[in-house]
Every structure is written in C-alpha cells, then in structure tokens.
Design a protein around this motif. Structure first.
Motif, PDB file in Angstrom:
ATOM      1  N   UNK A 181      -2.777   5.926  -3.853  1.00 18.01           N
ATOM      2  CA  UNK A 181      -4.135   6.258  -3.425  1.00 18.01           C
ATOM      3  C   UNK A 181      -4.320   7.758  -3.220  1.00 18.01           C
ATOM      4  N   UNK A 182      -3.308   8.412  -2.707  1.00 23.03           N
ATOM      5  CA  UNK A 182      -3.362   9.850  -2.476  1.00 23.03           C
ATOM      6  C   UNK A 182      -2.228  10.522  -3.239  1.00 23.03           C
ATOM      7  N   UNK A 183      -2.341  11.813  -3.452  1.00 24.86           N
ATOM      8  CA  UNK A 183      -1.276  12.588  -4.110  1.00 24.86           C
ATOM      9  C   UNK A 183      -0.274  13.007  -3.040  1.00 24.86           C
ATOM     10  N   UNK A 184       0.686  12.137  -2.777  1.00 27.57           N
ATOM     11  CA  UNK A 184       1.709  12.427  -1.775  1.00 27.57           C
ATOM     12  C   UNK A 184       2.734  13.398  -2.349  1.00 27.57           C
TER      13      UNK A 184
ATOM     14  N   UNK B  45       6.203  12.290  -4.278  1.00 25.84           N
ATOM     15  CA  UNK B  45       6.060  10.853  -4.551  1.00 25.84           C
ATOM     16  C   UNK B  45       5.359  10.694  -5.897  1.00 25.84           C
ATOM     17  N   UNK B  46       5.671   9.637  -6.630  1.00 24.55           N
ATOM     18  CA  UNK B  46       5.001   9.435  -7.918  1.00 24.55           C
ATOM     19  C   UNK B  46       3.544   9.018  -7.735  1.00 24.55           C
ATOM     20  N   UNK B  47       2.693   9.431  -8.658  1.00 28.73           N
ATOM     21  CA  UNK B  47       1.292   8.999  -8.645  1.00 28.73           C
ATOM     22  C   UNK B  47       1.164   7.623  -9.278  1.00 28.73           C
TER      23      UNK B  47
ATOM     24  N   UNK C 192       0.820  -1.209   0.000  1.00 31.32           N
ATOM     25  CA  UNK C 192       0.000   0.000   0.000  1.00 31.32           C
ATOM     26  C   UNK C 192       0.857   1.264   0.000  1.00 31.32           C
ATOM     27  N   UNK C 193       1.905   1.263   0.789  1.00 32.99           N
ATOM     28  CA  UNK C 193       2.758   2.455   0.907  1.00 32.99           C
ATOM     29  C   UNK C 193       3.500   2.702  -0.414  1.00 32.99           C
ATOM     30  N   UNK C 194       3.553   3.954  -0.834  1.00 37.13           N
ATOM     31  CA  UNK C 194       4.136   4.326  -2.121  1.00 37.13           C
ATOM     32  C   UNK C 194       5.583   3.844  -2.263  1.00 37.13           C
TER      33      UNK C 194
END
Length: 102
Positions: A52-55, A58-60, A26-28
């Motif tokens: 899942x989210x726009x961190x 971090x890449x989408x 799950x973690x990017x």
C-alpha cells in the motif's frame, strides 16, 4: 491450501458451507511470507499484489520475482463464467470444493 484474496474487498461471503479464501496479510513482511514459493498466480478480478505504501527497504510488488502472474479475468468481466471455464479446461468442474466447517 486455500486461495488468497486481496486484503480489501467490498464484499466476501464466508461461513459454513462456503469455500474458504484467506486474505493476503496487510503487512508487507507477512504478505511476502504468505506468497513465498508461489510460482504461478492466477488473477480473477484482482490486480498484482502490491504494498500500500512505499516502505523503505521493502518490495513494492509482493509476489516473488520468479512468480508468473496470469490474468484470468478483470473485475469488469464475468468472473463466475471465467472461473467455470477454467474449471472445465483443467477437468475440475465436478471436483467438490473444500468448504469451511463453520
């Protein structure tokens, strides 16, 4: 290496005698590490892996930039038939699957 599956699945059979399929983390950072070096992604009933989210910073899209994704079949298709056709095409129809011992 066993195939990877989407993190959230409505249902996933596992246990003794089943083919082992690992979920993408799950973690990017962990997901991008799991897909590092992947050059070809074959999607059967799955979408391109995204965060899942726009961190921030971090890449989408979680697959490497030089990775090519091929859609074998979408979720609305007959996935079992699509995978069987692929196995036939590559001569793997009679290849024994790697199954989980427990």
């Amino acid at each position: 290496m066993p195939p990877d599956a989407e993190y959230n699945n409505a249902r996933m059979e596992c246990g003794a005698g089943r083919v082992r399929v690992d979920r993408l983390p799950y973690a990017v950072d962990n997901a991008t590490a799991a897909l590092k070096g992947t050059r070809q992604l074959v999607l059967a009933g799955a979408k391109i892996p995204v965060a899942f989210f726009a961190y921030p910073d971090k890449p989408s899209v979680l697959m490497p930039e030089d990775c090519t994704a091929t859609v074998l079949a979408e979720v609305r298709h007959d996935l079992e038939q699509a995978l069987e056709a692929l196995a036939t095409e590559v001569g793997a129809l009679r290849t024994s699957p790697v199954v989980s011992p427990r």
